[in-house]
Enzyme design. Structure first.
Site, PDB file in Angstrom:
ATOM      1  N   ASP A  18      -8.040  -5.219   3.880  1.00  0.00           N
ATOM      2  CA  ASP A  18      -7.177  -4.552   2.900  1.00  0.00           C
ATOM      3  C   ASP A  18      -7.848  -3.301   2.342  1.00  0.00           C
ATOM      4  O   ASP A  18      -9.071  -3.231   2.260  1.00  0.00           O
ATOM      5  CB  ASP A  18      -6.855  -5.543   1.766  1.00  0.00           C
ATOM      6  CG  ASP A  18      -5.631  -5.125   0.971  1.00  0.00           C
ATOM      7  OD1 ASP A  18      -4.875  -4.241   1.441  1.00  0.00           O
ATOM      8  OD2 ASP A  18      -5.414  -5.693  -0.122  1.00  0.00           O
ATOM      9  N   ARG A  22      -5.640   2.882   0.028  1.00  0.00           N
ATOM     10  CA  ARG A  22      -6.430   3.383  -1.101  1.00  0.00           C
ATOM     11  C   ARG A  22      -7.589   4.256  -0.627  1.00  0.00           C
ATOM     12  O   ARG A  22      -7.916   5.264  -1.252  1.00  0.00           O
ATOM     13  CB  ARG A  22      -6.945   2.198  -1.940  1.00  0.00           C
ATOM     14  CG  ARG A  22      -5.931   1.716  -2.952  1.00  0.00           C
ATOM     15  CD  ARG A  22      -6.270   0.346  -3.480  1.00  0.00           C
ATOM     16  NE  ARG A  22      -5.912  -0.687  -2.501  1.00  0.00           N
ATOM     17  CZ  ARG A  22      -6.309  -1.948  -2.593  1.00  0.00           C
ATOM     18  NH1 ARG A  22      -7.099  -2.322  -3.571  1.00  0.00           N
ATOM     19  NH2 ARG A  22      -5.916  -2.816  -1.688  1.00  0.00           N
ATOM     20  N   ASN A  66       4.798  -7.159   5.876  1.00  0.00           N
ATOM     21  CA  ASN A  66       4.502  -5.724   5.977  1.00  0.00           C
ATOM     22  C   ASN A  66       5.674  -4.909   6.524  1.00  0.00           C
ATOM     23  O   ASN A  66       5.665  -3.676   6.457  1.00  0.00           O
ATOM     24  CB  ASN A  66       3.237  -5.471   6.810  1.00  0.00           C
ATOM     25  CG  ASN A  66       1.944  -5.795   6.084  1.00  0.00           C
ATOM     26  OD1 ASN A  66       0.962  -6.234   6.677  1.00  0.00           O
ATOM     27  ND2 ASN A  66       1.908  -5.574   4.769  1.00  0.00           N
TER      28      ASN A  66
HETATM   29  C1  IPE Z   1      -2.315  -8.325   3.517  1.00  0.00           C
HETATM   30  O1  IPE Z   1      -2.466  -7.115   2.861  1.00  0.00           O
HETATM   31  C2  IPE Z   1      -1.870  -8.107   4.937  1.00  0.00           C
HETATM   32  C3  IPE Z   1      -2.850  -7.498   5.824  1.00  0.00           C
HETATM   33  C4  IPE Z   1      -4.084  -7.210   5.539  1.00  0.00           C
HETATM   34  C5  IPE Z   1      -2.371  -7.241   7.167  1.00  0.00           C
HETATM   35  P1  IPE Z   1      -1.295  -6.474   1.990  1.00  0.00           P
HETATM   36  O2  IPE Z   1      -1.835  -5.186   1.471  1.00  0.00           O
HETATM   37  O3  IPE Z   1      -0.034  -6.429   2.776  1.00  0.00           O
HETATM   38  O4  IPE Z   1      -1.119  -7.548   0.823  1.00  0.00           O
HETATM   39  P2  IPE Z   1      -0.474  -7.394  -0.622  1.00  0.00           P
HETATM   40  O5  IPE Z   1       0.914  -6.873  -0.440  1.00  0.00           O
HETATM   41  O6  IPE Z   1      -1.316  -6.439  -1.385  1.00  0.00           O
HETATM   42  O7  IPE Z   1      -0.519  -8.778  -1.201  1.00  0.00           O
HETATM   43  C1  IPE Z   2      -4.516  -2.908   4.891  1.00  0.00           C
HETATM   44  O1  IPE Z   2      -4.532  -1.796   4.076  1.00  0.00           O
HETATM   45  C2  IPE Z   2      -3.767  -2.684   6.179  1.00  0.00           C
HETATM   46  C3  IPE Z   2      -2.504  -3.434   6.290  1.00  0.00           C
HETATM   47  C4  IPE Z   2      -1.969  -4.179   5.360  1.00  0.00           C
HETATM   48  C5  IPE Z   2      -1.813  -3.316   7.555  1.00  0.00           C
HETATM   49  P1  IPE Z   2      -3.302  -1.428   3.147  1.00  0.00           P
HETATM   50  O2  IPE Z   2      -2.369  -0.562   3.913  1.00  0.00           O
HETATM   51  O3  IPE Z   2      -2.691  -2.634   2.551  1.00  0.00           O
HETATM   52  O4  IPE Z   2      -4.033  -0.565   2.023  1.00  0.00           O
HETATM   53  P2  IPE Z   2      -3.784  -0.590   0.467  1.00  0.00           P
HETATM   54  O5  IPE Z   2      -3.838  -2.020   0.026  1.00  0.00           O
HETATM   55  O6  IPE Z   2      -2.446   0.032   0.232  1.00  0.00           O
HETATM   56  O7  IPE Z   2      -4.908   0.220  -0.079  1.00  0.00           O
HETATM   57 MG    MG Z   3      -2.988  -3.682   0.849  1.00  0.00          MG
END
Ligand code: IPE
Ligand code: IPE
Ligand code: MG
Length: 247
Positions: A18, A22, A66
């Protein structure tokens, strides 16, 4: 090198990758650049896991939730997964990595499913680390599909209701045959599971680290493994030395 190789290495590490968005925002870049950099962190994580002797590495690449993201970002993530398999499959195969994919395979668009199947087929006989890619994966969806398949067996008389055991349920999950994760690690400081391995993580150690996924490197991984090594797992029982004193 600040970290020596860890002792008490977990058999299975599952990572919620995650913080890509950001990471990009902090640099004034589009979110997609964070995802791109995240792929490099994936390569390093697989290498490090293999190096220290982890047997299973599960990476949460795309959740069943997602799809709620803007279409452009969804397409970008799909494109990156496809590019990763196209570019890295030969190298992973060469590293003796076995690939497994968990998540719902129904209704995946275009050429993504054939690529996932190719990755699994090509590496089926490999004996090194198993890389489990969680794609279009959500625990509740996985459990729902498992329940449906068990219910069908009961309805058609192949199984009685009493024969539904925790082992049979586990055997219907996408992770059938894969040991439960010893460690579930999430980057970016968020402290939640986001529908990841809810059944399998019943006794996993949970670790939340502040680094954003694109910054997750060998050193951060080794530090996390050191923290894990210091944890005391009980599985509802008592730790050995307590047992010795009490008995
Ligand atoms: C969890 O991260 C899914 C993956 C890392 C693929 P998200 O960024 O989607 O989770 P939430 O929405 O912050 O809980
Ligand atoms: C994780 O990074 C990747 C996936 C969930 C596919 P994010 O895209 O959730 O990044 P943040 O949480 O918005 O920073
Ligand atoms: Mg995320």
């Amino acid at each position: 090198m600040s970290n020596p190789l860890p002792r008490n290495v977990p058999t299975h590490v599952a990572i919620i990758m995650d913080g890509n968005g950001r990471w990009a925002n902090l640099r004034g870049l589009p979110r997609t650049m964070g995802h791109r950099k995240g792929v490099e962190a994936v390569r390093e994580a697989v290498r490090t896991a293999g190096e220290v002797g982890i047997r299973y590495l599960t990476l949460f690449a795309f959740s069943s939730e997602n799809w709620r993201r803007p279409e452009a970002e969804v397409s970008d993530l799909m494109g990156l997964l496809k590019a990763f398999i196209r570019r890295d499959l030969a190298d992973l195969h060469h590293q003796n990595v076995r690939i497994r994919v968990i998540g719902d395979r129904a209704n995946l668009r275009g050429d993504i499913l054939p690529l996932l199947l190719e990755a699994e087929d090509t590496t089926r006989g490999n004996t090194g680390i198993t890389l489990v890619i969680a794609f279009n994966y959500g625990s509740r969806d996985e459990m729902t599909r498992a329940m449906q398949s068990l219910a069908l067996d009961v309805a058609q008389g192949r199984l009685s209701a009493e024969q539904i055991t925790p082992e049979r349920i586990a055997g219907r999950l996408d992770t059938a045959g894969i040991p439960d994760p010893d460690l579930v690690l999430r980057t970016s400081g968020e402290e939640r599971l986001s529908n990841f391995l809810l059944w399998q993580a019943a006794y996993s150690e949970l670790l939340f680290v502040p680094e954003l996924w694109p910054d997750f490197n060998r050193d951060v991984f080794l530090t996390a493994l050191k923290t894990y090594a210091g944890r005391e797992r009980r599985f509802g029982g008592l730790v050995p030395q307590t047992l010795a004193v009490g008995s």
